[in-house]
Design a protein around this motif. Structure first.
Motif, mmCIF file in Angstrom:
data_model
loop_
_atom_site.group_PDB
_atom_site.id
_atom_site.type_symbol
_atom_site.label_atom_id
_atom_site.label_comp_id
_atom_site.label_asym_id
_atom_site.label_seq_id
_atom_site.Cartn_x
_atom_site.Cartn_y
_atom_site.Cartn_z
ATOM 1 N N GLY A 74 0.813 -1.199 0.000
ATOM 2 C CA GLY A 74 0.000 0.000 0.000
ATOM 3 C C GLY A 74 0.846 1.247 0.000
ATOM 4 O O GLY A 74 2.029 1.221 -0.353
ATOM 5 N N PHE A 75 0.236 2.348 0.426
ATOM 6 C CA PHE A 75 0.961 3.614 0.445
ATOM 7 C C PHE A 75 0.410 4.522 1.526
ATOM 8 O O PHE A 75 -0.735 4.363 1.981
ATOM 9 N N ASN A 76 1.226 5.466 1.942
ATOM 10 C CA ASN A 76 0.830 6.491 2.899
ATOM 11 C C ASN A 76 0.543 7.789 2.150
ATOM 12 O O ASN A 76 1.178 8.078 1.122
ATOM 13 N N PHE A 77 -0.365 8.575 2.674
ATOM 14 C CA PHE A 77 -0.759 9.792 1.979
ATOM 15 C C PHE A 77 -1.157 10.876 2.976
ATOM 16 O O PHE A 77 -1.433 10.597 4.147
ATOM 17 N N GLU A 78 -1.179 12.095 2.484
ATOM 18 C CA GLU A 78 -1.728 13.228 3.222
ATOM 19 C C GLU A 78 -3.086 13.549 2.603
ATOM 20 O O GLU A 78 -3.209 13.663 1.383
ATOM 21 N N CYS A 133 -9.301 5.064 -4.162
ATOM 22 C CA CYS A 133 -8.888 4.168 -3.086
ATOM 23 C C CYS A 133 -9.990 3.971 -2.051
ATOM 24 O O CYS A 133 -10.192 2.861 -1.541
ATOM 25 N N LEU A 134 -10.713 5.030 -1.720
ATOM 26 C CA LEU A 134 -11.808 4.904 -0.762
ATOM 27 C C LEU A 134 -12.887 3.961 -1.288
ATOM 28 O O LEU A 134 -13.423 3.127 -0.549
ATOM 29 N N THR A 135 -13.205 4.084 -2.570
ATOM 30 C CA THR A 135 -14.199 3.193 -3.170
ATOM 31 C C THR A 135 -13.738 1.749 -3.094
ATOM 32 O O THR A 135 -14.514 0.843 -2.766
ATOM 33 N N SER A 136 -12.453 1.509 -3.385
ATOM 34 C CA SER A 136 -11.912 0.158 -3.317
ATOM 35 C C SER A 136 -11.890 -0.362 -1.886
ATOM 36 O O SER A 136 -12.166 -1.536 -1.626
ATOM 37 N N ALA A 137 -11.585 0.531 -0.933
ATOM 38 C CA ALA A 137 -11.479 0.115 0.468
ATOM 39 C C ALA A 137 -12.818 -0.294 1.052
ATOM 40 O O ALA A 137 -12.885 -1.208 1.877
ATOM 41 N N LEU A 138 -13.882 0.384 0.668
ATOM 42 C CA LEU A 138 -15.198 0.105 1.251
ATOM 43 C C LEU A 138 -16.104 -0.710 0.330
ATOM 44 O O LEU A 138 -17.259 -0.957 0.657
ATOM 45 N N GLY A 176 -8.884 -3.030 -2.139
ATOM 46 C CA GLY A 176 -8.647 -2.377 -0.864
ATOM 47 C C GLY A 176 -8.917 -3.313 0.301
ATOM 48 O O GLY A 176 -9.977 -3.930 0.382
ATOM 49 N N ASN A 177 -7.946 -3.428 1.205
ATOM 50 C CA ASN A 177 -8.104 -4.315 2.353
ATOM 51 C C ASN A 177 -8.147 -3.555 3.671
ATOM 52 O O ASN A 177 -8.932 -3.891 4.562
ATOM 53 N N GLU A 178 -7.322 -2.495 3.797
ATOM 54 C CA GLU A 178 -7.310 -1.705 5.025
ATOM 55 C C GLU A 178 -7.201 -0.218 4.700
ATOM 56 O O GLU A 178 -6.473 0.178 3.787
ATOM 57 N N LEU A 179 -7.930 0.565 5.459
ATOM 58 C CA LEU A 179 -7.863 2.020 5.371
ATOM 59 C C LEU A 179 -7.713 2.572 6.779
ATOM 60 O O LEU A 179 -8.474 2.207 7.675
ATOM 61 N N LEU A 180 -6.710 3.430 6.981
ATOM 62 C CA LEU A 180 -6.489 4.064 8.274
ATOM 63 C C LEU A 180 -6.382 5.564 8.063
ATOM 64 O O LEU A 180 -5.614 6.024 7.216
ATOM 65 N N LEU A 181 -7.156 6.330 8.841
ATOM 66 C CA LEU A 181 -7.101 7.788 8.796
ATOM 67 C C LEU A 181 -6.727 8.314 10.183
ATOM 68 O O LEU A 181 -7.275 7.852 11.195
ATOM 69 N N GLY A 228 -3.059 9.338 6.238
ATOM 70 C CA GLY A 228 -3.638 8.006 6.262
ATOM 71 C C GLY A 228 -2.792 6.989 5.536
ATOM 72 O O GLY A 228 -1.735 7.292 4.968
ATOM 73 N N THR A 229 -3.289 5.757 5.547
ATOM 74 C CA THR A 229 -2.634 4.621 4.916
ATOM 75 C C THR A 229 -3.666 3.765 4.210
ATOM 76 O O THR A 229 -4.758 3.534 4.747
ATOM 77 N N MET A 230 -3.351 3.311 3.008
ATOM 78 C CA MET A 230 -4.174 2.357 2.281
ATOM 79 C C MET A 230 -3.376 1.087 2.055
ATOM 80 O O MET A 230 -2.198 1.148 1.685
ATOM 81 N N ALA A 231 -3.996 -0.070 2.289
ATOM 82 C CA ALA A 231 -3.342 -1.357 2.044
ATOM 83 C C ALA A 231 -4.227 -2.206 1.136
ATOM 84 O O ALA A 231 -5.459 -2.180 1.264
ATOM 85 N N PHE A 232 -3.596 -2.954 0.236
ATOM 86 C CA PHE A 232 -4.306 -3.732 -0.771
ATOM 87 C C PHE A 232 -3.822 -5.183 -0.774
ATOM 88 O O PHE A 232 -2.714 -5.491 -0.347
ATOM 89 N N ILE A 233 -4.683 -6.057 -1.308
ATOM 90 C CA ILE A 233 -4.297 -7.410 -1.693
ATOM 91 C C ILE A 233 -4.656 -7.553 -3.164
ATOM 92 O O ILE A 233 -5.745 -7.147 -3.591
ATOM 93 N N GLY A 234 -3.724 -8.121 -3.963
ATOM 94 C CA GLY A 234 -3.941 -8.163 -5.397
ATOM 95 C C GLY A 234 -3.739 -9.528 -6.022
ATOM 96 O O GLY A 234 -3.306 -10.484 -5.375
ATOM 97 N N MET A 235 -4.016 -9.585 -7.335
ATOM 98 C CA MET A 235 -4.051 -10.844 -8.065
ATOM 99 C C MET A 235 -2.780 -11.122 -8.856
ATOM 100 O O MET A 235 -2.354 -12.271 -8.981
ATOM 101 N N THR A 236 -2.166 -10.092 -9.442
ATOM 102 C CA THR A 236 -0.950 -10.310 -10.222
ATOM 103 C C THR A 236 0.040 -9.193 -9.952
ATOM 104 O O THR A 236 -0.343 -8.079 -9.573
#
Length: 231
Positions: A69-73, A84-89, A129-134, A144-152
């Motif tokens: 994932g990545f960290n952001f402001e 990312c929010l759409t993917s997370a929820l 999207g697997n985890e979202l932290l604000l 915040g931080t967004m974390a993902f799980i992916g296929m390839t």
């Protein structure tokens, strides 16, 4: 000690119509980020056969997927953050409200490392999207931080085929001094810190005949957070 130059990294993404498939000639949305840790995951095992040289036998590739994932402001209405929010929820926007749902919103994500004559890329698809932290701290930026799980996932010497790049949003980073808090059932006058976390408990579907997962399945959505305030 040498140090990574973060302004030579470009992070971009696009929504997928079919999980694991990047759209043709994708218009990649450049994201504003402070760090990233996307991983190209290739898992190997070694043979347990006897051998006469007391060394490890052949390494065997058994699966390939992606995570990280990545960290952001935080910047309200930023196009990459909204993806990312759409993917997370796993939900959909209704005006300015994002409702949690059960519809996956996978992304193709590209990280470019400027390396002179030959740039280096990480290409990841089917990123859910697997985890979202604000984080909201008094007298500070919202981050915040967004974390993902992916296929390839793969390393490459070029980006996604036919890709173009949409400039990142330019709205100023939001601070907690601009916030207005409201609550139901709880009256708090002086909040100093708040965190919000959403976890989907995603998991991969591994199948015979493929090194990559066939899908990413969502578990139970856990919502949690903390609040600190003066009495």
């Amino acid at each position: 000690m040498s140090r990574a130059i973060t302004n030579l990294i470009r992070l971009s993404m696009i929504a997928e119509a079919t999980a694991g498939t990047t759209p043709a000639t994708p218009a990649m949305q450049i994201a504003r980020a402070t760090s990233e840790n996307f991983e190209v995951l290739r898992n190997f095992v070694h043979s347990e056969e006897f051998n006469a040289v007391s060394q490890v036998n052949d390494q065997i590739l058994v699966n390939n997927r992606a995570q990280g994932g990545f960290n952001f402001e935080w910047s309200a209405s930023d196009p990459a953050i909204e993806l990312c929010l759409t993917s997370a929820l796993w939900g959909a926007w209704s005006s300015d409200i994002l409702l949690a749902g059960i519809t996956p919103a996978p992304l193709s994500i590209e990280t470019k490392f400027e390396a002179g004559a030959t740039d280096e890329y990480k290409l990841l698809t089917g990123m859910h999207g697997n985890e979202l932290l604000l984080n909201f701290n008094a007298g500070a930026k919202v981050d915040g931080t967004m974390a993902f799980i992916g296929m390839t996932s793969t390393f490459a010497a070029a980006g996604f085929t036919g890709a173009s790049y949409v400039a990142a949003g330019t709205r100023a980073v939001d601070t907690t001094g601009d916030m207005t808090l409201s609550s139901t059932g709880l009256t708090v006058d002086a909040v100093t810190k708040m965190t919000l976390k959403a976890t989907n408990n995603d998991r991969v579907h591994a199948i015979l005949g493929s090194y990559n997962p066939s899908a990413i399945a969502r578990g139970t959505l856990d919502l949690s957070g903390d609040l600190e305030f003066y009495m």
